[in-house]
Design a protein around this motif. Structure first.
Motif, mmCIF file in Angstrom:
data_model
loop_
_atom_site.group_PDB
_atom_site.id
_atom_site.type_symbol
_atom_site.label_atom_id
_atom_site.label_comp_id
_atom_site.label_asym_id
_atom_site.label_seq_id
_atom_site.Cartn_x
_atom_site.Cartn_y
_atom_site.Cartn_z
ATOM 1 N N LEU A 56 61.921 85.493 69.420
ATOM 2 C CA LEU A 56 60.942 86.027 68.462
ATOM 3 C C LEU A 56 61.441 85.888 67.034
ATOM 4 O O LEU A 56 60.686 85.503 66.136
ATOM 5 C CB LEU A 56 60.635 87.496 68.764
ATOM 6 N N PHE A 57 62.703 86.223 66.804
ATOM 7 C CA PHE A 57 63.254 86.059 65.454
ATOM 8 C C PHE A 57 63.180 84.605 65.018
ATOM 9 O O PHE A 57 62.739 84.302 63.905
ATOM 10 C CB PHE A 57 64.709 86.549 65.389
ATOM 11 N N THR A 58 63.598 83.701 65.880
ATOM 12 C CA THR A 58 63.623 82.286 65.534
ATOM 13 C C THR A 58 62.216 81.762 65.265
ATOM 14 O O THR A 58 61.977 81.089 64.256
ATOM 15 C CB THR A 58 64.312 81.485 66.652
ATOM 16 N N ASP A 59 61.273 82.089 66.144
ATOM 17 C CA ASP A 59 59.902 81.598 65.985
ATOM 18 C C ASP A 59 59.229 82.180 64.746
ATOM 19 O O ASP A 59 58.586 81.460 63.975
ATOM 20 C CB ASP A 59 59.058 81.909 67.221
ATOM 21 N N ALA A 60 59.360 83.490 64.556
ATOM 22 C CA ALA A 60 58.710 84.135 63.409
ATOM 23 C C ALA A 60 59.300 83.624 62.096
ATOM 24 O O ALA A 60 58.562 83.307 61.154
ATOM 25 C CB ALA A 60 58.829 85.650 63.507
ATOM 26 N N LEU A 61 60.616 83.527 62.036
ATOM 27 C CA LEU A 61 61.236 83.031 60.805
ATOM 28 C C LEU A 61 60.905 81.571 60.549
ATOM 29 O O LEU A 61 60.740 81.168 59.393
ATOM 30 C CB LEU A 61 62.750 83.228 60.840
ATOM 31 N N ALA A 62 60.783 80.779 61.592
ATOM 32 C CA ALA A 62 60.415 79.370 61.405
ATOM 33 C C ALA A 62 59.052 79.269 60.733
ATOM 34 O O ALA A 62 58.864 78.467 59.816
ATOM 35 C CB ALA A 62 60.410 78.635 62.739
ATOM 36 N N GLY A 63 58.100 80.065 61.183
ATOM 37 C CA GLY A 63 56.780 80.066 60.555
ATOM 38 C C GLY A 63 56.841 80.519 59.109
ATOM 39 O O GLY A 63 56.213 79.917 58.227
ATOM 40 N N TYR A 64 57.602 81.563 58.844
ATOM 41 C CA TYR A 64 57.760 82.051 57.478
ATOM 42 C C TYR A 64 58.444 80.993 56.607
ATOM 43 O O TYR A 64 57.992 80.707 55.493
ATOM 44 C CB TYR A 64 58.569 83.356 57.465
ATOM 45 N N HIS A 65 59.512 80.412 57.109
ATOM 46 C CA HIS A 65 60.247 79.403 56.334
ATOM 47 C C HIS A 65 59.361 78.217 55.978
ATOM 48 O O HIS A 65 59.379 77.747 54.836
ATOM 49 C CB HIS A 65 61.481 78.924 57.109
ATOM 50 N N ARG A 66 58.594 77.723 56.954
ATOM 51 C CA ARG A 66 57.692 76.591 56.683
ATOM 52 C C ARG A 66 56.696 76.954 55.575
ATOM 53 O O ARG A 66 56.468 76.174 54.652
ATOM 54 C CB ARG A 66 56.939 76.178 57.948
ATOM 55 N N ALA A 67 56.105 78.122 55.687
ATOM 56 C CA ALA A 67 55.110 78.548 54.690
ATOM 57 C C ALA A 67 55.748 78.712 53.319
ATOM 58 O O ALA A 67 55.180 78.281 52.306
ATOM 59 C CB ALA A 67 54.446 79.852 55.138
ATOM 60 N N LEU A 94 51.239 90.263 55.452
ATOM 61 C CA LEU A 94 49.912 90.825 55.725
ATOM 62 C C LEU A 94 49.135 89.975 56.723
ATOM 63 O O LEU A 94 48.390 90.509 57.543
ATOM 64 C CB LEU A 94 49.124 90.964 54.423
ATOM 65 N N ASP A 95 49.322 88.662 56.659
ATOM 66 C CA ASP A 95 48.622 87.757 57.575
ATOM 67 C C ASP A 95 49.244 87.725 58.972
ATOM 68 O O ASP A 95 48.598 87.303 59.930
ATOM 69 C CB ASP A 95 48.602 86.327 57.020
ATOM 70 N N HIS A 96 50.494 88.141 59.079
ATOM 71 C CA HIS A 96 51.231 88.138 60.351
ATOM 72 C C HIS A 96 51.856 89.520 60.558
ATOM 73 O O HIS A 96 53.082 89.655 60.585
ATOM 74 C CB HIS A 96 52.325 87.056 60.349
ATOM 75 N N PRO A 97 51.036 90.544 60.699
ATOM 76 C CA PRO A 97 51.574 91.918 60.697
ATOM 77 C C PRO A 97 52.552 92.212 61.833
ATOM 78 O O PRO A 97 53.561 92.883 61.596
ATOM 79 C CB PRO A 97 50.329 92.797 60.788
ATOM 80 N N GLN A 98 52.283 91.731 63.036
ATOM 81 C CA GLN A 98 53.226 92.018 64.122
ATOM 82 C C GLN A 98 54.567 91.334 63.888
ATOM 83 O O GLN A 98 55.619 91.943 64.066
ATOM 84 C CB GLN A 98 52.641 91.593 65.470
ATOM 85 N N GLU A 99 54.521 90.059 63.493
ATOM 86 C CA GLU A 99 55.766 89.342 63.225
ATOM 87 C C GLU A 99 56.515 89.975 62.065
ATOM 88 O O GLU A 99 57.734 90.138 62.116
ATOM 89 C CB GLU A 99 55.487 87.861 62.930
#
Length: 192
Positions: A56-67, A94-99
């Motif tokens: 979860l950390f890796t996936d969520a941070l990957a999305g944040y990093h790309r953005a 705000l767009d990814h509240p759970q992550e």
């Protein structure tokens, strides 16, 4: 069910369970029930709850990093990029509240824990790009000569705290006026 969808179901269920109960108190039984997967299916994808947390950390941070990197590249003027980075940080939360709640509230994998090496490598890649971007603009006199931890604290620290207060329910959703103030403060703190 294909392998990817099983993994994704477990990760989505983990976000739900961790948001409700916290990662430390969520049991594997509760996680499997939320995901609707058997013991065998769970262990096909993950060996432990700690591996789920790491994924979860890796996936969520990957999305944040790309953005974040995409937003940085959209703005040729470093001051505009700094301000846009602040806005992106809050908007992503705000767009990814759970992550966002997960990243803000849970402890990432530590050295020698499952997934720690992959997470560290991902963070190294991200900060290598940020550092390279920073040094170019610092060289041309647009950004202050700062080490990366200090720059990151000045750049995103206040926005991070605002998001943490929102994620824990202490404050309502951040407003545009708050974002404007934080973006302006970051620009003044980091730009020459």
């Amino acid at each position: 069910m294909d392998a990817r969808s099983g993994r994704d179901r477990i990760l989505r269920a983990a976000l739900t369970c961790f948001a409700r109960d916290g990662a430390a108190t969520t049991t594997l039984t509760a996680l499997r029930a939320e995901a609707g997967v058997s013991v065998g299916s769970f262990y096909h994808h993950f060996q432990s709850k700690e591996e789920v947390v790491a994924a979860l950390f890796t996936d969520a941070l990957a999305g944040y990093h790309r953005a974040f990197l995409a937003e940085l590249r959209r703005h040729p003027a470093p001051g505009d990029a700094v301000a846009a980075g602040v806005a992106l940080h809050v908007r992503w939360c705000l767009d990814h509240p759970q992550e966002a709640r997960f990243l803000l509230m849970e402890r990432p994998p530590q050295r020698d824990e499952p997934g720690a090496e992959a997470l560290a490598a991902q963070n190294r890649d991200f900060f290598t790009e940020i550092r390279a971007w920073w040094r170019i603009h610092e060289h041309h006199g647009a950004l202050r000569p700062l080490d990366l931890p200090t720059a990151a604290a000045l750049w995103l620290g206040p926005a991070q705290e605002l998001c943490r207060s929102w994620a824990t329910g202490r404050l309502p959703e951040p407003t545009t006026a708050q974002l404007d103030v934080l973006a302006d403060a970051a620009r003044r703190a980091l730009c020459r």
